[in-house]
Enzyme design. Structure first.
Site, short mmCIF file in Angstrom:
data_model
loop_
_atom_site.label_atom_id
_atom_site.label_comp_id
_atom_site.label_asym_id
_atom_site.label_seq_id
_atom_site.Cartn_x
_atom_site.Cartn_y
_atom_site.Cartn_z
N GLU A 319 -20.44 -46.85 -4.19
CA GLU A 319 -20.09 -46.16 -5.05
C GLU A 319 -20.72 -45.13 -5.99
OE1 GLU A 319 -16.19 -43.54 -7.15
OE2 GLU A 319 -16.36 -46.32 -7.23
N HIS A 320 -20.86 -45.78 -7.26
CA HIS A 320 -22.44 -44.79 -8.36
C HIS A 320 -23.60 -45.84 -8.27
CE1 HIS A 320 -18.18 -44.20 -9.07
NE2 HIS A 320 -18.66 -42.99 -10.25
#
Length: 436
Positions: A319-320
């Site tokens: 995600e990040h």
């Protein structure tokens, strides 16, 4: 190729078993809400949040009273953050143009970007009051021009959190509800006696919220699969262990099942980061959550080359992705599967989460392979239209259409074209066999 795991998280088999348990619980709750409506929502709110007010929807007076409790400094910070999100969302919206082109003489094709008519924005808040999530979903929906924005957040320590309510209100929510979890997602999507269903659900949440959105997709639209936070740090010896450990634990504190991965080509940095994580966990106020998440879901992966690091990063599709190397722009040019990139040691994931202006609702569980994060375009539906303005164009397109329909065996389709050819094209035309 040499890829070495210095630390493993839970095996995939155990993670899949956890997912199955969550799926079964969510299915039962959604059936209960669909069958029993408000009564089920009230029971679930009492059970999970110990909160059961006369109405889950806040009145204008209740909203005003809660907003008045927010300090001037906190309100100014919320307004600053929302301005950053709004400015970037507006720039994105300005890039999405309605178009109309004449592709052939007399043939007009176009599309319009039309807002979804009602959206349910979920703002997590049972464990931590996620003020920033209101900016990301509500403000962006408002920029897109959504006519009805219904926002929901759970009670925090038994009552509505004033800062979260202020952010929802300032962001442009038309309806504000104080309930959380699957019961909020279910009520907004399915509707109850007192809640009109929405067309689309957006916003992050825990594993149960994410699964509820997944099960409801089709009955309503969803932004994306945004489950428990994931973070990856890609680093080389241009940075130190303290920076890497801080960025990993800064996201691991979100929940007990938040994957945090260090990907590096430096054994020294990898070992140093493991030691620094142990040091920080001894003093971090949220260590109870972060340590469990790191123990079960943390990984340290050592690679020989930058190419190997790139391949592993794209395979994991976190995600990040925090990139701190001597070639950050190379990763920007070559990464293709992720939620959002955070480039260089001066930036960090918390910037994106809270204030810098990009949206923090991002794809998890490898969904970055096929979608980006929430943005203003998620609230817009691009609808095409066609106009044929001249007899000549109607006849020309009709001839091709008729023959192609017959090629596929669709005689009725062909006759739709043929009637136009007969009406607008005169006698000497070559259309399909349906009219012969």
């Amino acid at each position: 190729m040499a890829i070495t795991y210095l630390k493993h998280g839970k095996p995939q088999s155990e993670r899949s078993e956890d997912d199955t348990k969550v799926s079964n619980v969510v299915a039962d709750i959604l059936r209960n809400i669909e069958t029993r409506g408000d009564a089920a929502v009230r029971e679930l709110s009492e059970k999970f949040d110990n909160y059961a007010p006369p109405s889950f929807r806040l009145s204008a007076g209740e909203i005003e009273a809660l907003v008045s409790k927010v300090s001037a400094r906190d309100m100014a910070d919320i307004e600053f953050a929302q301005a950053q999100v709004r400015n970037f969302a507006q720039a994105q919206r300005n890039s999405m143009l309605d178009i109309e082109v004449e592709t052939l003489p007399g043939v007009i094709l176009g599309h319009r970007n039309i807002p979804v008519q009602s959206v349910g924005c979920y703002i997590p808040g049972g464990k931590f009051p996620m003020v920033a999530s209101a900016h990301m979903s509500v403000v962006t929906a408002a920029v897109a021009g959504v006519p009805r924005i219904a926002a929901a957040t759970p009670a925090f320590k038994g009552a509505p959190n004033p800062a979260v309510i202020a952010a929802m209100h300032l962001g442009g929510a038309h309806e504000i509800y104080v309930f959380g979890g699957v019961q909020a997602i279910g009520a907004l999507a399915l509707g109850t006696e007192t809640i009109k269903p929405v067309d689309m659900l957006v916003g992050p949440g825990n594993a149960f919220v994410a699964e509820a959105k997944r099960q409801l997709y089709g009955r309503v639209g969803i932004d994306l699969f945004a489950g428990p936070t994931e973070t990856m740090v890609i680093a080389d010896e241009t940075v130190d262990a303290e920076l890497c450990a801080t960025d990993l634990l800064g996201q691991a504190e979100h929940g007990y099942n938040s994957p945090a991965v260090l990907l590096t080509n430096s054994r020294k940095l990898a070992q140093g980061t493991l030691e620094e994580i142990d040091r920080l966990l001894a003093i971090l106020p949220t260590a109870d959550t972060a340590s469990r998440s790191w123990s079960d879901y943390g990984e340290v992966i050592l690679c020989d080359t930058y190419g190997e690091m790139l391949k592993v990063a794209n395979d994991i599709a976190s995600e990040h992705v925090q990139v701190m190397t001597d070639r950050d722009d190379w990763f920007l040019a070559n990464m293709h599967s992720y939620g959002a990139l955070f480039l260089g040691p001066r930036t960090n994931v918390a910037n994106g989460d809270k204030v810098i202006g990009t949206n923090h609702t991002l794809p998890t569980k490898k969904a970055g392979r096929y979608t980006g994060g929430l943005w203003v375009g998620k609230y817009l539906k691009t609808h095409s239209y066609q106009k044929v303005l001249t007899d000549e164009a109607a006849a020309r397109i009709g001839e091709y259409c008729s023959r192609l329909c017959i090629l596929e065996g669709f005689v009725g389709h062909a006759e739709q074209a043929n009637v136009r050819v007969r009406r607008y094209g005169g006698k000497n035309v070559a259309y399909g066999a349906a009219a012969e």
